[in-house]
Design a protein around this motif. Sequence first.
Motif, mmCIF file in Angstrom:
data_model
loop_
_atom_site.group_PDB
_atom_site.id
_atom_site.type_symbol
_atom_site.label_atom_id
_atom_site.label_comp_id
_atom_site.label_asym_id
_atom_site.label_seq_id
_atom_site.Cartn_x
_atom_site.Cartn_y
_atom_site.Cartn_z
ATOM 1 N N MET A 1 0.440 -1.223 -0.364
ATOM 2 C CA MET A 1 0.370 -0.164 0.213
ATOM 3 C C MET A 1 0.756 1.013 -0.623
ATOM 4 N N THR A 2 2.087 1.451 -0.288
ATOM 5 C CA THR A 2 3.031 2.163 -0.422
ATOM 6 C C THR A 2 2.768 2.871 -1.696
ATOM 7 N N TRP A 3 2.598 2.688 -2.448
ATOM 8 C CA TRP A 3 2.118 3.282 -3.478
ATOM 9 C C TRP A 3 0.730 4.552 -3.058
ATOM 10 N N GLN A 4 0.181 4.042 -2.456
ATOM 11 C CA GLN A 4 -1.056 4.886 -1.822
ATOM 12 C C GLN A 4 -0.187 6.085 -1.218
ATOM 13 N N GLY A 5 0.145 6.145 -0.745
ATOM 14 C CA GLY A 5 1.120 6.833 0.537
ATOM 15 C C GLY A 5 1.633 7.897 -0.362
ATOM 16 N N MET A 6 2.254 7.592 -1.538
ATOM 17 C CA MET A 6 3.187 8.436 -2.147
ATOM 18 C C MET A 6 2.058 9.120 -2.949
ATOM 19 N N GLY A 7 0.451 8.740 -3.906
ATOM 20 C CA GLY A 7 -0.099 8.934 -4.861
ATOM 21 C C GLY A 7 -0.224 10.286 -3.728
ATOM 22 N N TYR A 8 -0.425 10.039 -1.997
ATOM 23 C CA TYR A 8 -0.675 10.926 -1.634
ATOM 24 C C TYR A 8 -0.246 11.995 -1.597
ATOM 25 N N LEU A 9 1.229 11.780 -0.732
ATOM 26 C CA LEU A 9 1.896 12.474 -0.572
ATOM 27 C C LEU A 9 2.334 13.603 -2.327
ATOM 28 N N VAL A 10 2.768 13.086 -3.089
ATOM 29 C CA VAL A 10 2.337 13.727 -4.877
ATOM 30 C C VAL A 10 1.132 14.739 -4.599
ATOM 31 N N SER A 11 0.600 14.204 -4.259
ATOM 32 C CA SER A 11 -0.873 15.244 -5.048
ATOM 33 C C SER A 11 -0.460 16.343 -4.119
ATOM 34 N N LEU A 12 -0.661 16.198 -3.032
ATOM 35 C CA LEU A 12 -0.649 17.600 -1.794
ATOM 36 C C LEU A 12 1.362 18.754 -2.404
ATOM 37 N N ILE A 13 2.365 17.597 -2.922
ATOM 38 C CA ILE A 13 3.563 18.664 -3.739
ATOM 39 C C ILE A 13 2.646 19.444 -4.250
ATOM 40 N N ILE A 14 1.716 19.110 -5.319
ATOM 41 C CA ILE A 14 0.710 19.925 -6.356
ATOM 42 C C ILE A 14 0.396 20.979 -6.046
ATOM 43 N N SER A 15 -0.483 20.363 -4.850
ATOM 44 C CA SER A 15 -1.568 21.594 -4.417
ATOM 45 C C SER A 15 -0.483 22.231 -3.751
ATOM 46 N N ALA A 16 0.640 22.391 -2.865
ATOM 47 C CA ALA A 16 0.891 23.151 -2.352
ATOM 48 C C ALA A 16 1.702 24.627 -3.122
ATOM 49 N N THR A 17 2.351 23.476 -3.952
ATOM 50 C CA THR A 17 3.027 24.612 -5.147
ATOM 51 C C THR A 17 2.557 25.089 -6.158
ATOM 52 N N VAL A 18 0.835 24.540 -7.273
ATOM 53 C CA VAL A 18 0.372 25.936 -7.897
ATOM 54 C C VAL A 18 -0.265 26.064 -6.840
ATOM 55 N N MET A 19 -0.942 26.075 -5.616
ATOM 56 C CA MET A 19 -1.309 27.485 -4.723
ATOM 57 C C MET A 19 -1.000 28.025 -4.364
ATOM 58 N N GLY A 20 1.010 28.036 -4.256
ATOM 59 C CA GLY A 20 1.822 28.821 -3.913
ATOM 60 C C GLY A 20 2.283 30.104 -4.532
ATOM 61 N N LEU A 21 2.682 29.319 -5.981
ATOM 62 C CA LEU A 21 2.270 30.322 -7.187
ATOM 63 C C LEU A 21 1.165 31.070 -7.228
ATOM 64 N N ILE A 22 -0.505 30.705 -7.967
ATOM 65 C CA ILE A 22 -1.209 31.961 -7.889
ATOM 66 C C ILE A 22 -1.457 32.734 -6.195
ATOM 67 N N ALA A 23 -0.950 31.877 -5.066
ATOM 68 C CA ALA A 23 -0.585 33.246 -4.015
ATOM 69 C C ALA A 23 0.217 34.592 -5.104
ATOM 70 N N TRP A 24 1.471 34.126 -5.435
ATOM 71 C CA TRP A 24 2.268 35.248 -5.825
ATOM 72 C C TRP A 24 1.506 36.227 -6.640
ATOM 73 N N TYR A 25 1.211 35.042 -8.006
ATOM 74 C CA TYR A 25 0.441 35.622 -8.888
ATOM 75 C C TYR A 25 -0.860 36.488 -7.849
#
Length: 646
Positions: free
Chosen positions: A27-51
């Motif tokens: 089930m490690t893939w599930q944790g990896m999927g979680y973490l990748v989706s969180l990194i995407i969300s944090a990064t994209v929303m950080g860029l939107i905050a900067w804009y």
Amino acid sequence: MTCSGKQADREGTASEAGEPERKDGSMTWQGMGYLVSLIISATVMGLIAWYSGKQRTSVAGAGVYLWIAVLISLLSLFQGLSMIGPSVEWARFWFNLRIACFAAIPVLWLVFVLLYLGKAALLSRARIVILFVIPVITQALLWTNDLHGWWAVHEVGFRQAGPFLIPDTKARIPGPWYMVHNLYTYGMMLAGLVILFLSSLRLKRQYRGQIFMLAAGTLVMVIGTLFPSFNLVPGMDLNPMPQSFALGSLVIAWGLFRHRFLGASPLFDEERRIPRGLALVFLLISGGILAAGYFAYRNYQRDFEVAMERQLSSIADLKLSEIVQWNRERLSDVEVLSGNRAFSGLVRRTLADSTEGESRTQLLNWLGKVLSAYGYYHIDLLDAGGRPRLSLPQPSTLPLCGELLRQVAEVMRRGRITFIDLHRDDPGGRVHLTIAVPIIEDGRALGLVAMFIDPTTYLFPLLRRWPTPSSTAETLLVRRDGDDALYLNELRFRKDPALSLRVALTTENRPAVMAVLGREGLVEGLDYKGSRVLAVLRAIPDLPWKIVARIDLSEVYAPLRSWLWMMIVLMCALLAGVWSGFWLLWRRQNAFIDRGRAEAAERVLKGEEKYRLLFENAGDAILVSDVETTVIVDANRKAEKMLGLT
């Protein structure tokens, strides 16, 4: 009472010190999927905050949306930190810290929508402070929950997926304020979305894409949080919130790129008005559809769970009755020998005569018929000193059971039929159970007959059989063994032989542990392979065994998930119909107003044309001058001829 002792493997379990629940490494893939989706969300929303920060001086509401984007980015960051921590306490701290973001975002969202749509007059400092009262109370109750339990009666649990700690929101039992927080949060978000939708009807066409992408991205995030907040799909292993935040942030980012969201303030067609009565009817119908769909789903879920509980309980009771009947038959077999004076006399004569005499032959015939008729695989006759004197089948190649030898003296002393539980004499030996029958004559113990049962011929196949088609269901037989719960039978999803798996009694979320600790009825928990299961626990009378009839929650609730998606599609279709009807009515009303304006303009033009004909063809000279400046602004032909001017 097992000869295998501690040679059984210990299942990975949670310790009393707060060790997280273990999960299979697959089930490690599930944790990896979680973490990748969180990194995407944090990064994209950080860029939107900067804009947003760059546009805060030129676009109304951009400064507020900056904070929304920052909080969503922090929320994703806190969720990620809760996954990679060393302990449950660490995970729970960061998981709860997200609530500060959750509580503030809805209020900021409503403020942003009003500012962005040019309705700043509806906001004042006092009103904004009032809007933040509920979020502030939420924070106070969250961090003092141990004192009152208003936020949660039972906190969120965590399970291990490889190196990650995944929150198990289904373990949470919410308190009264948790529901207040949820209703307020989703109420604010829904109000903002409705205002966006209604206002989009009056937007200039080139700005509608901005509103659509903003609303779509926000709606995706909101829907993702609904599932864990209200446990809409019990048994769902995957919490879709991180993925919904990542997807929603990407949708909003596309709005920035494609439709210049936050690039310019939207412009409205001031002549297009939305009647308040029509908007109110639309809101009431939409709210009624959502409420009806929610309660219909909840009622179906409740009836479904009752039906599943009855089905699982019926199967557990069926297994229980079959094992009880099997045990009674075994006891009735040996009671014939225990109280039979003819048999005890035959045993006495056989033990007294060491030769192959008639008594021995008769005893062998008697025990041979018992062996073949009742399904025992081996029978031993021991004298009062515990020495083997006769064995069936002959010649015997089996070593004498060590557990039986250890209990011979006690069985003789008590003089009662003794059930020696499932065991093996060595780590790789054969699993069996033994019924020791003391042979008593005139109050004196002559010896005992040991009858050996192979559980793989009837008992284990009985447990393996499941009366309905199922890909995950199985029946487990467990008993207490020291400080552990020991699995007695062969397991469906592990290749270990019987009596090879044990779990510490401190792991109270395991149905096997619940059973050996005396709990009965319907329970939820984690099984030996790390899956969330629904189980019914039963104690077997006159035996130290407990039955665990279990089935994976993912299989149990698969039909419920299908029903949920059907309800979602139906509700979306109904809402789309209502929205389309509202839009058509609004368009028709505007078309009617536009037609009236066109007709009025046409009447004015016709009146002006008649006036011009009369003015130009009048027999008298007519001059038209400005009252204030006395400047002549018009003159007919007669006046031009009379004055000689054009």
